[in-house]
Structures are given as C-alpha cells and as structure tokens.
Motif scaffolding. Structure first.
Motif, PDB file in Angstrom:
ATOM      1  N   CYS A 197       0.586  -0.813   0.386  1.00  0.00           N
ATOM      2  CA  CYS A 197       0.405   0.113   0.270  1.00  0.00           C
ATOM      3  C   CYS A 197       0.450   1.057   0.126  1.00  0.00           C
ATOM      4  O   CYS A 197       1.842   1.858   0.623  1.00  0.00           O
ATOM      5  N   PRO A 198       0.424   2.356  -1.422  1.00  0.00           N
ATOM      6  CA  PRO A 198       1.491   2.857  -0.859  1.00  0.00           C
ATOM      7  C   PRO A 198       0.851   4.634   0.145  1.00  0.00           C
ATOM      8  O   PRO A 198       1.805   5.449  -0.397  1.00  0.00           O
ATOM      9  N   PHE A 199      -0.282   4.734   0.200  1.00  0.00           N
ATOM     10  CA  PHE A 199      -0.530   5.841   0.868  1.00  0.00           C
ATOM     11  C   PHE A 199       0.284   6.681   1.848  1.00  0.00           C
ATOM     12  O   PHE A 199       1.011   6.002   3.370  1.00  0.00           O
ATOM     13  N   VAL A 200       0.211   8.436   1.674  1.00  0.00           N
ATOM     14  CA  VAL A 200       0.864   8.854   2.650  1.00  0.00           C
ATOM     15  C   VAL A 200       0.337   9.723   3.229  1.00  0.00           C
ATOM     16  O   VAL A 200      -1.026  10.367   2.535  1.00  0.00           O
ATOM     17  N   VAL A 201       0.093  10.284   4.614  1.00  0.00           N
ATOM     18  CA  VAL A 201      -0.227  11.746   5.099  1.00  0.00           C
ATOM     19  C   VAL A 201       0.788  12.263   5.207  1.00  0.00           C
ATOM     20  O   VAL A 201       2.209  13.055   5.828  1.00  0.00           O
ATOM     21  N   GLY A 202       0.829  13.098   4.583  1.00  0.00           N
ATOM     22  CA  GLY A 202       1.503  14.377   3.792  1.00  0.00           C
ATOM     23  C   GLY A 202       2.922  14.268   3.083  1.00  0.00           C
ATOM     24  O   GLY A 202       2.894  13.206   2.514  1.00  0.00           O
ATOM     25  N   ILE A 203       3.830  13.480   4.605  1.00  0.00           N
ATOM     26  CA  ILE A 203       4.429  13.786   3.838  1.00  0.00           C
ATOM     27  C   ILE A 203       5.356  11.885   3.922  1.00  0.00           C
ATOM     28  O   ILE A 203       6.203  10.911   4.359  1.00  0.00           O
ATOM     29  N   VAL A 204       4.101  11.169   5.414  1.00  0.00           N
ATOM     30  CA  VAL A 204       4.594  10.324   5.993  1.00  0.00           C
ATOM     31  C   VAL A 204       4.316   8.962   5.786  1.00  0.00           C
ATOM     32  O   VAL A 204       2.591   9.545   5.583  1.00  0.00           O
ATOM     33  N   PRO A 205       4.884   7.850   5.314  1.00  0.00           N
ATOM     34  CA  PRO A 205       3.960   6.496   5.008  1.00  0.00           C
ATOM     35  C   PRO A 205       2.894   5.848   5.960  1.00  0.00           C
ATOM     36  O   PRO A 205       3.234   5.663   7.340  1.00  0.00           O
ATOM     37  N   ASN A 206       1.587   6.082   4.883  1.00  0.00           N
ATOM     38  CA  ASN A 206       0.666   5.131   6.762  1.00  0.00           C
ATOM     39  C   ASN A 206      -0.108   4.178   5.708  1.00  0.00           C
ATOM     40  O   ASN A 206      -1.435   4.501   5.591  1.00  0.00           O
ATOM     41  N   PRO A 207       0.941   3.574   5.294  1.00  0.00           N
ATOM     42  CA  PRO A 207      -0.157   2.067   4.194  1.00  0.00           C
ATOM     43  C   PRO A 207      -0.871   1.262   5.143  1.00  0.00           C
ATOM     44  O   PRO A 207      -0.372   1.565   6.381  1.00  0.00           O
ATOM     45  N   CYS A 208      -2.019   0.924   4.750  1.00  0.00           N
ATOM     46  CA  CYS A 208      -3.059   0.075   5.281  1.00  0.00           C
ATOM     47  C   CYS A 208      -2.603  -1.876   5.607  1.00  0.00           C
ATOM     48  O   CYS A 208      -1.480  -1.591   4.691  1.00  0.00           O
ATOM     49  N   VAL A 209      -2.221  -1.811   6.404  1.00  0.00           N
ATOM     50  CA  VAL A 209      -1.681  -3.045   6.484  1.00  0.00           C
ATOM     51  C   VAL A 209      -2.728  -4.078   7.232  1.00  0.00           C
ATOM     52  O   VAL A 209      -2.204  -5.902   6.904  1.00  0.00           O
ATOM     53  N   GLN A 210      -3.624  -4.703   7.241  1.00  0.00           N
ATOM     54  CA  GLN A 210      -4.647  -5.334   7.816  1.00  0.00           C
ATOM     55  C   GLN A 210      -6.028  -5.133   7.454  1.00  0.00           C
ATOM     56  O   GLN A 210      -6.473  -3.991   7.450  1.00  0.00           O
TER      57      GLN A 210
END
Length: 98
Positions: free
Chosen positions: A36-49
């Motif tokens: 999952c490539p999701f990023v909040v601002g500049i911080v990666p916050n990927p889906c994990v489950q």
C-alpha cells in the motif's frame, strides 16, 4: 485489495471446509495488506490489515461467520486509522453439497 492498490493476503486456520479445493474464509482469519503506497503529508501510513465489519450472517464455518463478495471490511494502518473499504476483486465459487 486496499483502496490504494495494496494486495490483501488471507491466512486461515480452516482446513476442514473448502470450495473448489480452497478453504472457506472466515471473519476471524487474518488478512494482511502489502504494497500500500498511502502517505499522509510526507509520512507513509500504509494499510496493513483488514478488519471485517459485516461478514455473512447466515453462513458459518467452524463457529465463525464466512465472507463473501457482499461482506464489508475496513483497511487499517498500524496506528489503527481506518483507510477505506477493502475492494473484493474475486471470490470463491459457491459451496454445493451432495
């Protein structure tokens, strides 16, 4: 898959009930998300489950509700933030009895 394109992998302890040779999946099984490539601002916050909030309520295997294309699961990050609804791309064939 997650709404950002991550791949969901199911890990089940069900080895008793199958459809087309694959174990039926249950709401209590583990569903991990990779890529999952999701990023909040500049911080990666990927889906994990995936956490299932609406399994099949009329079908159970080994005391737990099964999953189908009508089931609803939420993709969550490590910090438990809900990232969106899981996208069900394919399902197992219908179970039939003889």
């Amino acid at each position: 898959m997650c709404p950002h394109g991550g791949t969901v992998s199911a890990i089940t302890s069900n080895s008793q009930v199958t459809a087309a040779g694959d174990p039926l999946l249950r709401a209590s099984d583990t569903f991990l998300i990779a890529g999952c490539p999701f990023v909040v601002g500049i911080v990666p916050n990927p889906c994990v489950q995936v956490q299932w909030v609406q399994p099949d309520t009329e079908s159970q295997v080994l005391g737990d509700y099964t999953l189908s294309e009508e089931s609803i699961g939420l993709c969550v990050a490590d910090d438990a933030a809900v990232q969106g609804t899981v996208l069900i791309m394919f399902t197992q064939p219908q179970v039939s009895g003889e």
